[in-house]
Design an enzyme around this catalytic site. Structure first.
Site, PDB file in Angstrom:
ATOM      1  N   CYS A 128     -10.263  -6.608   1.030  1.00 27.73           N
ATOM      2  CA  CYS A 128     -10.969  -5.360   1.335  1.00 27.73           C
ATOM      3  C   CYS A 128     -12.415  -5.393   0.846  1.00 27.73           C
ATOM      4  O   CYS A 128     -13.315  -4.995   1.559  1.00 27.73           O
ATOM      5  CB  CYS A 128     -10.270  -4.175   0.702  1.00 27.73           C
ATOM      6  SG  CYS A 128      -8.516  -4.402   0.514  1.00 27.73           S
ATOM      7  N   THR A 133       0.826  -1.209   0.000  1.00 27.72           N
ATOM      8  CA  THR A 133       0.000   0.000   0.000  1.00 27.72           C
ATOM      9  C   THR A 133       0.860   1.259   0.000  1.00 27.72           C
ATOM     10  O   THR A 133       0.664   2.160  -0.818  1.00 27.72           O
ATOM     11  CB  THR A 133      -0.941  -0.001   1.226  1.00 27.72           C
ATOM     12  OG1 THR A 133      -1.764  -1.175   1.158  1.00 27.72           O
ATOM     13  CG2 THR A 133      -1.826   1.232   1.263  1.00 27.72           C
ATOM     14  N   ASN A 154      -4.950  -9.289  -8.265  1.00 25.57           N
ATOM     15  CA  ASN A 154      -5.091 -10.015  -7.004  1.00 25.57           C
ATOM     16  C   ASN A 154      -6.378 -10.827  -6.913  1.00 25.57           C
ATOM     17  O   ASN A 154      -6.485 -11.728  -6.106  1.00 25.57           O
ATOM     18  CB  ASN A 154      -5.006  -9.041  -5.825  1.00 25.57           C
ATOM     19  CG  ASN A 154      -5.878  -7.829  -6.009  1.00 25.57           C
ATOM     20  OD1 ASN A 154      -5.704  -7.061  -6.962  1.00 25.57           O
ATOM     21  ND2 ASN A 154      -6.836  -7.667  -5.121  1.00 25.57           N
TER      22      ASN A 154
HETATM   23  C1  LIG Z   1      -2.013  -7.116  -0.937  1.00 29.11           C
HETATM   24  C2  LIG Z   1      -1.890  -6.200  -2.084  1.00 29.11           C
HETATM   25  C3  LIG Z   1      -1.528  -4.848  -1.890  1.00 29.11           C
HETATM   26  C4  LIG Z   1      -1.329  -4.263  -0.528  1.00 29.11           C
HETATM   27  O1  LIG Z   1      -0.143  -4.711   0.071  1.00 29.11           O
HETATM   28  P1  LIG Z   1       0.026  -4.547   1.670  1.00 29.11           P
HETATM   29  O2  LIG Z   1       1.439  -4.962   1.903  1.00 29.11           O
HETATM   30  O3  LIG Z   1      -0.975  -5.462   2.284  1.00 29.11           O
HETATM   31  O4  LIG Z   1      -0.208  -3.120   1.975  1.00 29.11           O
HETATM   32  C5  LIG Z   1      -1.403  -4.052  -3.004  1.00 29.11           C
HETATM   33  N1  LIG Z   1      -1.607  -4.529  -4.234  1.00 29.11           N
HETATM   34  C6  LIG Z   1      -1.954  -5.811  -4.458  1.00 29.11           C
HETATM   35  C7  LIG Z   1      -2.149  -6.286  -5.856  1.00 29.11           C
HETATM   36  C8  LIG Z   1      -2.117  -6.686  -3.396  1.00 29.11           C
HETATM   37  O5  LIG Z   1      -2.465  -7.944  -3.603  1.00 29.11           O
END
Ligand SMILES: *Cc1c(COP(=O)(O)O)cnc(C)c1O
Length: 385
Positions: free
Chosen positions: A321, A70, A147
């Site tokens: 989320c 993030t 994701n």
């Molecule tokens: C999990 C994820 C994030 C966020 O990463 P964090 O380390 O949890 O903040 C951002 N982009 C994608 C594609 C993710 O799967």
């Protein structure tokens, strides 16, 4: 418990914990300190940085350590956006919220954001990227692998275009690193986000690769750590753990790939055979090897997750989320899915701790619970379940 939600987070590898441990009780120095404690902590960070760099073929001084995917995404967007007089950014409609939300904020600040569409597999068309680039464009940000549905984007083709047009290219590679080989130099990538907890490292640490001649504005100001790009005392133990996780991911990537492919192939084949009115979503080949995303027609995905949980199987409808706020997936909507198709979706993501027996059990449980849910489905007549 069977854990098939490795796209949300993963267990920390034993070796990672082992290498993190000394940095809590013995080597607890502040990396900025001049004494031996400080030097040891500082060199531990450099060693980890080297391992992170090595996973994506970057130079050691091109790695900015952050608190995770993030923050890396936010740093890339604001860091480039705020430095530039040009106020146009191109991204896609299927990005993680850690891209979409900062984009919304930038729009409020006066930026113009282009959200590129995707096809039914979730693929961005590189020609769209090329067409949308204008003299006002300061950044293209397209994720490496999605994701939710696991689709891998044509990053090489996009990188070629952005290099020719001299536009900074960022990619959110959180779901891709450790799963498929990534060479930032070969792919023409300027900025790349990674996260530790998606590759069997600790939570709360990640990195942003910044190509050496790309300049960004820092998000966090203070003592000037990380070359002035991210102030604050470093999370030494977690950084060390992330380094170890990168090393392990690099060393066993091919082996893991093959293992994930074998497990996924088995799960997909069996489910499609055993459970009628089921569809595999995402691209049939261009997908990360550990991602499976189904639609079970006539079933509510959230009911499915609850029933799976009752049967000790952890899965997800999509991103962590969007489940909590119970909104329809923006990714599946962008792929042109009907409401019914979106509702019946289930994501199963494999990890290094999963076994073939777990796959077999999951197939049996899915067969049983989908049948139960369809018996009370409002779509019962439509499909003649
Ligand atoms: C999990 C994820 C994030 C966020 O990463 P964090 O380390 O949890 O903040 C951002 N982009 C994608 C594609 C993710 O799967």
């Amino acid at each position: 418990m069977i854990y098939f939600d490795n796209a949300a987070s993963t267990p920390v590898h034993e070796k990672v914990i082992e290498e993190m441990n000394p940095y809590f009780k013995e080597q607890y120095g502040n990396p900025s300190s001049i004494h031996k404690y400080g030097r040891l902590a500082s060199s531990a960070i450099q060693n980890a940085r080297k391992r992170i760099a090595s996973l994506i073929n970057a130079e050691i001084n091109e790695i900015l350590i952050t608190s995770g995917g993030t923050e890396s995404n936010n740093t890339a967007l604001y860091g480039i956006g705020h430095r530039n007089k040009d106020k146009h950014i191109i991204t896609s409609s299927i990005e993680h919220d850690a891209i979409l939300e900062p984009c919304k904020r930038l729009e409020k600040e006066g930026f113009q954001i282009t959200y590129l569409p995707v096809d039914k597999y979730g693929l961005v068309n590189p020609e769209d990227v090329e067409r949308e680039i204008s003299s006002d464009t300061c950044l293209v940000s397209i994720m490496f692998a999605n994701n939710e549905v696991g689709t891998i984007q044509p990053i090489r083709e996009i990188g070629k275009i952005t290099q020719e047009k001299k536009i900074v290219f960022h990619t959110d590679a959180v779901q891709a690193i450790g799963k498929i080989p990534i060479d930032v130099k070969e792919l023409g990538i300027d900025l790349l986000s990674v996260s530790s907890h998606k590759i069997n490292g600790p939570k709360g640490v990640g990195a942003l690769y910044i190509r050496k001649d790309v300049k960004i504005d820092p998000l966090i100001l203070g003592g000037g750590q990380e070359n002035g790009l991210r102030s604050g005392t470093e999370n030494v133990a977690s950084i060390v753990g992330f380094g170890t996780a990168c090393q392990l991911a690099k060393d066993s990537m091919m082996e893991n790939q093959e293992y994930f492919r074998k497990l996924s192939m088995k799960l997909v084949t069996e489910v499609l055979k055993e459970v009628p009115y089921t569809k595999l979503n995402g691209h049939p080949e261009k997908r990360i090897p550990n991602n499976i995303h189904f639609t079970f027609f006539g079933v509510n995905g959230e009911d499915l997750i609850i029933k799976l949980d009752e049967n000790n199987i952890a899965a997800s409808t999509g991103s962590a989320c969007s489940v909590k706020v119970q909104k329809a997936s923006h990714v599946l909507r962008a792929m042109g899915f009907s409401h019914e198709q979106i509702t019946g979706s289930l994501r199963l993501t494999m990890g290094i701790t999963n076994t073939e027996e777990e796959v077999n059990e999951t197939v049996q449980v899915l067969k049983k619970i989908v049948k139960e849910l369809r018996a009370i489905s409002p779509y019962k007549e439509k499909y003649n379940f």
